[in-house]
Design an enzyme around this catalytic site. Structure first.
Site, PDB file in Angstrom:
ATOM      1  N   SER A 150       0.842  -1.198   0.000  1.00  0.00           N
ATOM      2  CA  SER A 150       0.000   0.000   0.000  1.00  0.00           C
ATOM      3  C   SER A 150       0.873   1.242   0.000  1.00  0.00           C
ATOM      4  O   SER A 150       1.655   1.463   0.928  1.00  0.00           O
ATOM      5  CB  SER A 150      -0.903   0.003   1.236  1.00  0.00           C
ATOM      6  OG  SER A 150      -1.387   1.319   1.438  1.00  0.00           O
ATOM      7  N   HIS A 188      -1.268  -1.256  -4.240  1.00  0.00           N
ATOM      8  CA  HIS A 188      -2.531  -0.904  -3.595  1.00  0.00           C
ATOM      9  C   HIS A 188      -2.559   0.605  -3.343  1.00  0.00           C
ATOM     10  O   HIS A 188      -1.662   1.154  -2.702  1.00  0.00           O
ATOM     11  CB  HIS A 188      -2.650  -1.674  -2.279  1.00  0.00           C
ATOM     12  CG  HIS A 188      -3.939  -1.487  -1.544  1.00  0.00           C
ATOM     13  ND1 HIS A 188      -5.088  -2.207  -1.845  1.00  0.00           N
ATOM     14  CD2 HIS A 188      -4.278  -0.667  -0.523  1.00  0.00           C
ATOM     15  CE1 HIS A 188      -6.057  -1.835  -1.026  1.00  0.00           C
ATOM     16  NE2 HIS A 188      -5.599  -0.898  -0.213  1.00  0.00           N
ATOM     17  N   ASP A 227      -4.623   3.732  -1.817  1.00  0.00           N
ATOM     18  CA  ASP A 227      -5.681   4.117  -0.881  1.00  0.00           C
ATOM     19  C   ASP A 227      -6.151   5.543  -1.133  1.00  0.00           C
ATOM     20  O   ASP A 227      -5.429   6.501  -0.881  1.00  0.00           O
ATOM     21  CB  ASP A 227      -5.164   4.007   0.559  1.00  0.00           C
ATOM     22  CG  ASP A 227      -5.021   2.564   0.996  1.00  0.00           C
ATOM     23  OD1 ASP A 227      -5.997   1.795   0.845  1.00  0.00           O
ATOM     24  OD2 ASP A 227      -3.943   2.195   1.488  1.00  0.00           O
ATOM     25  N   MET A 264      -8.588   8.500  -0.115  1.00  0.00           N
ATOM     26  CA  MET A 264      -9.371   8.955   1.048  1.00  0.00           C
ATOM     27  C   MET A 264      -9.808  10.393   0.862  1.00  0.00           C
ATOM     28  O   MET A 264      -9.038  11.218   0.368  1.00  0.00           O
ATOM     29  CB  MET A 264      -8.519   8.849   2.316  1.00  0.00           C
ATOM     30  CG  MET A 264      -7.951   7.472   2.558  1.00  0.00           C
ATOM     31  SD  MET A 264      -7.070   7.411   4.121  1.00  0.00           S
ATOM     32  CE  MET A 264      -6.369   5.757   4.017  1.00  0.00           C
ATOM     33  N   HIS A 310      -8.351   1.328  -3.885  1.00  0.00           N
ATOM     34  CA  HIS A 310      -9.277   1.155  -2.762  1.00  0.00           C
ATOM     35  C   HIS A 310      -9.883   2.513  -2.415  1.00  0.00           C
ATOM     36  O   HIS A 310      -9.204   3.376  -1.872  1.00  0.00           O
ATOM     37  CB  HIS A 310      -8.461   0.567  -1.587  1.00  0.00           C
ATOM     38  CG  HIS A 310      -9.220   0.421  -0.306  1.00  0.00           C
ATOM     39  ND1 HIS A 310      -8.586   0.171   0.902  1.00  0.00           N
ATOM     40  CD2 HIS A 310     -10.544   0.472  -0.023  1.00  0.00           C
ATOM     41  CE1 HIS A 310      -9.486   0.086   1.861  1.00  0.00           C
ATOM     42  NE2 HIS A 310     -10.683   0.271   1.336  1.00  0.00           N
ATOM     43  N   MET A 370     -11.953   4.962  -0.366  1.00  0.00           N
ATOM     44  CA  MET A 370     -12.562   5.250   0.937  1.00  0.00           C
ATOM     45  C   MET A 370     -13.131   6.658   0.853  1.00  0.00           C
ATOM     46  O   MET A 370     -12.633   7.602   1.466  1.00  0.00           O
ATOM     47  CB  MET A 370     -11.502   5.115   2.043  1.00  0.00           C
ATOM     48  CG  MET A 370     -11.157   3.660   2.342  1.00  0.00           C
ATOM     49  SD  MET A 370      -9.556   3.469   3.154  1.00  0.00           S
ATOM     50  CE  MET A 370      -8.487   3.538   1.730  1.00  0.00           C
ATOM     51  N   MET A 373     -11.410  -5.422   5.759  1.00  0.00           N
ATOM     52  CA  MET A 373     -10.521  -4.485   6.457  1.00  0.00           C
ATOM     53  C   MET A 373     -10.214  -5.037   7.846  1.00  0.00           C
ATOM     54  O   MET A 373     -11.120  -5.312   8.630  1.00  0.00           O
ATOM     55  CB  MET A 373     -11.184  -3.105   6.588  1.00  0.00           C
ATOM     56  CG  MET A 373     -11.256  -2.308   5.298  1.00  0.00           C
ATOM     57  SD  MET A 373      -9.669  -2.087   4.477  1.00  0.00           S
ATOM     58  CE  MET A 373      -8.758  -1.141   5.702  1.00  0.00           C
ATOM     59  N   ASP A 395      -6.637  -6.329   4.354  1.00  0.00           N
ATOM     60  CA  ASP A 395      -5.942  -5.035   4.361  1.00  0.00           C
ATOM     61  C   ASP A 395      -5.938  -4.441   5.764  1.00  0.00           C
ATOM     62  O   ASP A 395      -6.991  -4.175   6.333  1.00  0.00           O
ATOM     63  CB  ASP A 395      -6.690  -4.100   3.381  1.00  0.00           C
ATOM     64  CG  ASP A 395      -6.068  -2.723   3.261  1.00  0.00           C
ATOM     65  OD1 ASP A 395      -4.991  -2.484   3.815  1.00  0.00           O
ATOM     66  OD2 ASP A 395      -6.697  -1.882   2.578  1.00  0.00           O
TER      67      ASP A 395
HETATM   68  C1  DX5 Z   1      -6.070   1.781   5.668  1.00  0.00           C
HETATM   69  C2  DX5 Z   1      -5.634   1.371   4.285  1.00  0.00           C
HETATM   70  C3  DX5 Z   1      -4.581   0.330   4.244  1.00  0.00           C
HETATM   71  C4  DX5 Z   1      -3.291   0.729   4.920  1.00  0.00           C
HETATM   72  C5  DX5 Z   1      -2.558  -0.494   5.346  1.00  0.00           C
HETATM   73  O1  DX5 Z   1      -7.186   2.588   5.566  1.00  0.00           O
HETATM   74  O2  DX5 Z   1      -6.732   0.892   3.559  1.00  0.00           O
HETATM   75  O3  DX5 Z   1      -4.335  -0.059   2.897  1.00  0.00           O
HETATM   76  O4  DX5 Z   1      -2.452   1.473   4.090  1.00  0.00           O
HETATM   77  O5  DX5 Z   1      -1.417  -0.104   6.036  1.00  0.00           O
HETATM   78  P1  DX5 Z   1      -0.740  -1.069   7.095  1.00  0.00           P
HETATM   79  O6  DX5 Z   1      -0.312  -2.299   6.355  1.00  0.00           O
HETATM   80  O7  DX5 Z   1       0.418  -0.261   7.611  1.00  0.00           O
HETATM   81  O8  DX5 Z   1      -1.759  -1.369   8.144  1.00  0.00           O
HETATM   82 ZN    ZN Z   2      -6.386  -0.073   1.558  1.00  0.00          ZN
END
Ligand code: DX5
Ligand code: ZN
Length: 216
Positions: free
Chosen positions: A9, A34, A36, A38, A67, A69, A138, A176
């Site tokens: 990620s 990956h 993320d 947000m 992903h 969010m 998650m 994840d």
């Molecule tokens: C959290 C993200 C994850 C995050 C995982 O909201 O969706 O993808 O980056 O990071 P680690 O592996 O450090 O928990």
């Molecule tokens: Zn993620």
């Protein structure tokens, strides 16, 4: 059994050096990247939008696992598809239009996935699984990297695997949040096939070694 997919990620990458960070992951043996996304509303953090995906797309051939969010993700599916996402996954809690949004992702030529947060039951996925290429559990509350793995996620993966085998054997099970070299075995045994890890890989002194261990 097919090999485990490792998806670092980029939330844990240095955003000011994204190109070389992606290269570092390629060299470490990553399968997917990956990403993320947000919006500061669905989760209390803000990352990046389609422009980042578009620029990353130019630097790597690896599968981009995006992903989302964000609230009402349907608004942004065309932009992320256009930017070059391979998978687009949406949080089932982020909209009342889950089915419609998954269809929109497929119509735009991407693979689609549904994501459940730690407080959302696996059963919620039942009505969407038939149309999903991926289902993501998650194992931390979405928003930040580096959180502690929520142990009850293992049982959720076991439950999801049963449901998946029954309803759509082609759907990939992904996990994840909080995955490390120490707990990766547990989640794989439970049924996880794609492993997202941010801090454990980007923060590793030897990312290639960490990725190799996670693939074992
Ligand atoms: C959290 C993200 C994850 C995050 C995982 O909201 O969706 O993808 O980056 O990071 P680690 O592996 O450090 O928990
Ligand atoms: Zn993620």
């Amino acid at each position: 059994m097919s090999k485990t997919i490792i998806a670092p990620s980029i939330l844990s990458a240095n955003f000011a050096q994204m190109g070389s960070e992606i290269r570092r992951m390629e060299e470490a043996g990553a399968d997917w990247i990956h990403c993320d996304v947000m919006d500061g509303i669905f989760v209390p953090n803000i990352t990046f939008g389609p422009k980042m995906i578009k620029d990353i797309r130019k630097t790597t051939m690896l599968t981009l696992d995006v992903h989302l969010m964000i609230t009402e993700p349907i608004r942004y599916i065309p932009q992320f598809a256009e930017a070059g996402a391979d998978f687009i996954t949406i949080q089932v809690e982020s909209t009342d239009k889950v089915e419609e949004t998954l269809k929109e992702i497929k119509n735009r030529g991407c693979k689609c996935g549904a994501v459940i947060s730690p407080d959302t039951p696996v059963e919620t996925l039942r009505k969407y699984l038939h149309m999903c290429d991926l289902a993501l559990v998650m194992s931390v509350h979405p928003g930040f990297g580096g959180q502690k793995f929520i142990e009850s996620s293992v049982d959720k993966i076991i439950e999801l695997k049963k449901l998946r085998d029954e309803l759509n054997p082609n759907c990939i099970i992904e996990i994840d949040g909080g995955i490390t070299e120490d707990n990766v075995c547990l989640v794989k045994q439970a049924g996880a096939e794609a492993i997202v890890a941010g801090s454990a890989i980007f923060g590793s002194a030897d990312p290639a070694k960490t990725v190799a261990k996670m693939k074992l």
